[in-house]
Enzyme design. Sequence first.
Site, PDB file in Angstrom:
ATOM      1  N   ASP A 193      42.209  37.400  62.000  1.00 28.49           N
ATOM      2  CA  ASP A 193      41.792  38.480  61.098  1.00 28.49           C
ATOM      3  C   ASP A 193      42.827  38.570  59.983  1.00 28.49           C
ATOM      4  O   ASP A 193      43.461  37.580  59.642  1.00 28.49           O
ATOM      5  CB  ASP A 193      41.647  39.796  61.864  1.00 28.49           C
ATOM      6  N   HIS A 224      42.447  36.104  57.432  1.00 27.54           N
ATOM      7  CA  HIS A 224      41.633  36.710  56.389  1.00 27.54           C
ATOM      8  C   HIS A 224      42.451  37.144  55.187  1.00 27.54           C
ATOM      9  O   HIS A 224      41.966  37.904  54.352  1.00 27.54           O
ATOM     10  CB  HIS A 224      40.854  37.906  56.944  1.00 27.54           C
TER      11      HIS A 224
END
Length: 496
Positions: free
Chosen positions: A300, A323
């Site tokens: 993430d 991310h």
Amino acid sequence: MLRLKALTFLLLLLLLALCSGVHLCDARSGTRWSRTTRGGGSGAAPSASAAAIGRKGKARSSGSSHRQSGEGSRSPTDGDPVQGDGSQAPPPQDTTVFSVVEFGAKGDGVTDDTQAFEAAWAAACKVEASTVLVPSGLEFVVGPISFSGPYCKPNILFQLDGTILAQTSARAWGSAGLLQWLEFTKLTGIAVQGSGVINGRGQDWWTYADPNDADDESVEMLLPRTKPTALRFYGSSNVTVAGITIVNSSQCHLKFDSCEGVMVHDLSVSSPEDSPNTDGIHLQNSRGVDIHHATLACGDDCISIQTGCSDVNIHSVNCGPGHGISIGGLGRFNTKACVSNVTVRDVKMFRTTTGVRIKTWQGGSGLVQGVRFSNIQVTEVQTPIMIDQFYCDRATCRNQTSAVAVSGVQYEDVRGTFTVRPAHLACSDSSPCSGITLAGIQLQPLPLPQHRRLSYDPFCWQAFGELYTPTVPPIPCLQIGRPAAGNSVLSDGDLC
């Protein structure tokens, strides 16, 4: 006869004179001795030099008596004690270091050492500037635990040189699960540092199965749906995390909530890029944060900055896969969110989905302001520059009018390669983005096979600001200037 009497008289006078002289000497001598020995009464007090001579004399006398009592013996304050057999006794233990091993921890990678960690912490909590030692070369299995204040003494060091392994038994987490595994709460001057490892062993969490769907024999093998953060700090000040490695957390690896004065450096975080919601570092409601010289690879956001954060400085960080570095998502469930004074500089990103991103939910309020992204090097990043005020992490989200305002965001020297588009600036109709500045943007598309090729064009919607230098590729969709007066960037609800 007269001559004899006269001679006798002279002899008597001479004898009387001699006796009288002796008494006078004795009397004077006695008076001087009395003054000297008493040092008081009607006599004068000893002089300062005489007092000093007296003290030195006592010191010499004391030293003489030590030598007479036996060669080599010392008083308790003279140094290391000597045992009865003449050998030197071991030095006293440092009473400020509390090793978990001394409190019963086995460190064999199998035995549950949770209670030993709790006992070591309880002892260290009572001593200012104490150390909890997790020694190297050992693996300690520890269940969910809270190292709690607020009544602990300040400036405790948690010296992590060994490895801490998370419990993999469902019984340790309860049927509902817990939000955190290792937690430090309401402490002042807490530091977690060393060369050790925190291993969340999250592999079993990432492939969740509902215990209700399992047969009775396998129920205990299934972990609850709620996944814990590996290492969390809450309500603490002057927090330091340095040198350690955190791997395979079931969810977020490192979280700071409601903290002030946070320093993170020389940190390594690692989990597979397909591990869900495994943010590297998560910040919320925290101020005065400095993160530098960290390597973050996860499933993430490498770093996630949530509402209530201000004065955040991030630099010299390697990010990817993951991310990217994100502010948000903000404003979920129509809430108010405020983030200000954030600097992200000197960062390298490799194969991340986004580079530097601001994301907000529809329906929220508040403000993101004073953000600077500088010297960002991207390699194979899908979208290096992104503002998304329509963020949605599910198939569909309800359209709403209000939004968290975004104002005063600088992009400087963002360079490298992208795979989808160089910039995506999607801002709200009711609250357009303002003060967006671009300078030194040099982004090249990474050639892809023809069947995978996507549009490389930048996208903008209701984004206003300035182009300080030409960009590569050109970003003509950024509207120069400020939004129209009818589209106020800040409403009363946005003020923070």
